[in-house]
Motif scaffolding. Structure first.
Motif, mmCIF file in Angstrom:
data_model
loop_
_atom_site.group_PDB
_atom_site.id
_atom_site.type_symbol
_atom_site.label_atom_id
_atom_site.label_comp_id
_atom_site.label_asym_id
_atom_site.label_seq_id
_atom_site.Cartn_x
_atom_site.Cartn_y
_atom_site.Cartn_z
ATOM 1 N N ARG A 118 0.834 -1.205 0.000
ATOM 2 C CA ARG A 118 0.000 0.000 0.000
ATOM 3 C C ARG A 118 0.867 1.253 0.000
ATOM 4 O O ARG A 118 0.554 2.243 -0.666
ATOM 5 N N LEU A 119 1.973 1.216 0.734
ATOM 6 C CA LEU A 119 2.897 2.346 0.754
ATOM 7 C C LEU A 119 3.491 2.571 -0.629
ATOM 8 O O LEU A 119 3.578 3.709 -1.113
ATOM 9 N N ALA A 120 3.903 1.481 -1.278
ATOM 10 C CA ALA A 120 4.467 1.605 -2.620
ATOM 11 C C ALA A 120 3.445 2.196 -3.578
ATOM 12 O O ALA A 120 3.768 3.055 -4.411
ATOM 13 N N THR A 121 2.191 1.753 -3.475
ATOM 14 C CA THR A 121 1.135 2.263 -4.348
ATOM 15 C C THR A 121 0.846 3.733 -4.060
ATOM 16 O O THR A 121 0.714 4.542 -4.986
ATOM 17 N N ALA A 122 0.733 4.085 -2.786
ATOM 18 C CA ALA A 122 0.437 5.466 -2.419
ATOM 19 C C ALA A 122 1.534 6.406 -2.902
ATOM 20 O O ALA A 122 1.262 7.500 -3.419
ATOM 21 N N ALA B 260 -3.727 -5.654 -2.238
ATOM 22 C CA ALA B 260 -3.283 -4.503 -1.449
ATOM 23 C C ALA B 260 -3.214 -3.254 -2.323
ATOM 24 O O ALA B 260 -3.550 -2.150 -1.877
ATOM 25 N N ARG B 261 -2.785 -3.410 -3.555
ATOM 26 C CA ARG B 261 -2.709 -2.265 -4.468
ATOM 27 C C ARG B 261 -4.103 -1.695 -4.751
ATOM 28 O O ARG B 261 -4.309 -0.480 -4.707
ATOM 29 N N ILE C 224 1.564 -14.695 -4.122
ATOM 30 C CA ILE C 224 2.157 -13.400 -3.786
ATOM 31 C C ILE C 224 1.598 -12.326 -4.705
ATOM 32 O O ILE C 224 1.237 -11.224 -4.268
ATOM 33 N N GLY C 225 1.526 -12.626 -6.001
ATOM 34 C CA GLY C 225 0.985 -11.658 -6.942
ATOM 35 C C GLY C 225 -0.437 -11.260 -6.590
ATOM 36 O O GLY C 225 -0.805 -10.079 -6.667
ATOM 37 N N GLU C 226 -1.261 -12.234 -6.184
ATOM 38 C CA GLU C 226 -2.638 -11.942 -5.811
ATOM 39 C C GLU C 226 -2.704 -11.081 -4.554
ATOM 40 O O GLU C 226 -3.512 -10.145 -4.464
ATOM 41 N N ARG C 227 -1.866 -11.394 -3.568
ATOM 42 C CA ARG C 227 -1.866 -10.614 -2.337
ATOM 43 C C ARG C 227 -1.465 -9.163 -2.591
ATOM 44 O O ARG C 227 -2.085 -8.229 -2.076
ATOM 45 N N ALA D 134 3.655 -6.899 -11.813
ATOM 46 C CA ALA D 134 2.288 -6.709 -12.302
ATOM 47 C C ALA D 134 1.441 -5.891 -11.334
ATOM 48 O O ALA D 134 0.488 -5.230 -11.743
ATOM 49 N N ALA D 135 1.787 -5.921 -10.049
ATOM 50 C CA ALA D 135 1.038 -5.168 -9.044
ATOM 51 C C ALA D 135 1.596 -3.766 -8.833
ATOM 52 O O ALA D 135 1.092 -3.021 -7.992
#
Length: 263
Positions: free
Chosen positions: A35-39, A165-166, A158-161, A87-88
């Motif tokens: 979430r931090l990476a996405t934000a 979160a993203r 892992i990709g799904e998780r 991909a995420a």
């Protein structure tokens, strides 16, 4: 938040994940890292959108990610793990035909996040698959088949998780954007604020990849050689659900012919 500050924050989350023996806490720290990476990615995309073209404006880049040396076993599933993480995080990938390198296309901050997440999760994947094989639970399936299935399932989980979160981080940003009193729609009334920035970012990345990539064909990876083992896949999926993050450097490799991962 700058890329450097983001990596420091992610590093703190990784250390917290490593220090807990509670799998639920570990998962929470992992999702917080994503979430931090996405934000951060969204914040920087918004900043880029407001930067004058006369000023220095960040652009997508291509970066070589070393996966391993020629002949090393397991590189295909290592690549699959990196591609699942990418991909995420708004990063597209090409893969050397011998899986020794991945060429990542995206903004620096997004690629930084992928490398940080990959470094911790690669160690988890290898250790958990080694422990599974050592237990003998894979028999009578051959060890190489069990390892491939285990690690493919781990990478997929892992990709799904991370994708979940993203999506949560993006939805939170979009809700906050919609709640702002000064929120304004685009000229056609279809998008506003953050949604417009995210769309424009995706268009820019797609255009950059098409201009830059020299990949031919599709990289099939471990899917091309793996027999099927339901037991190993279930075990890999469980390990992917419980994975915690740590630190480890990428392995050395060499640049070779590229191909696109199959979606």
């Amino acid at each position: 938040m700058s890329s450097e500050k983001m990596l420091v924050r992610i590093g703190g989350l990784l250390r917290q994940a490593e220090s807990t023996s509670n799998p639920h806490e570990a998962q929470a720290f992992m999702e917080a890292a994503q979430r931090l990476a996405t934000a951060t990615s969204i914040d920087l995309a918004v900043a880029r959108a407001h930067t004058s073209r006369r000023e220095q404006r960040a652009s997508p880049v291509q970066r070589a990610i070393r996966i391993g040396e020629t002949g090393k076993k397991g590189l295909r599933t290592y690549v699959q793990l990196f591609v699942s993480i990418a991909a995420a995080n708004d990063v597209q990938c090409d893969v050397a035909h011998n899986s020794t390198q991945v060429f990542a296309y995206g903004f620096d901050t997004d690629i930084d996040a992928c490398e940080a997440l990959y470094a911790g999760l690669l160690v988890q994947m290898v250790r958990s698959s080694d422990a599974y094989l050592a237990s003998g639970a894979h028999r009578p399936v051959a060890g190489v088949t069990a390892r491939l299935n285990f690690q493919l399932a781990f990478a997929a989980r892992i990709g799904e998780r991370l994708a979940t979160a993203r999506r949560a981080a993006e939805e939170q940003a979009l809700r906050a954007d919609a709640d702002r009193p000064d929120a304004a729609a685009a000229d056609d009334g279809s998008l506003s604020g953050t949604a417009l920035v995210l769309r424009d970012k995706q268009i820019e990345l797609t255009d950059f990849y098409r201009r830059t990539s020299t990949a031919r064909g599709a990289w099939r990876g471990a899917k091309a050689t793996a027999g099927h083992s339901s037991k190993a896949r279930h075990a890999g999926d469980r390990a992917g659900r419980a994975a915690r993050l740590g630190h480890e450097a990428e392995l050395p490799g060499a640049r070779r012919e590229l191909s696109r991962p199959q979606r």
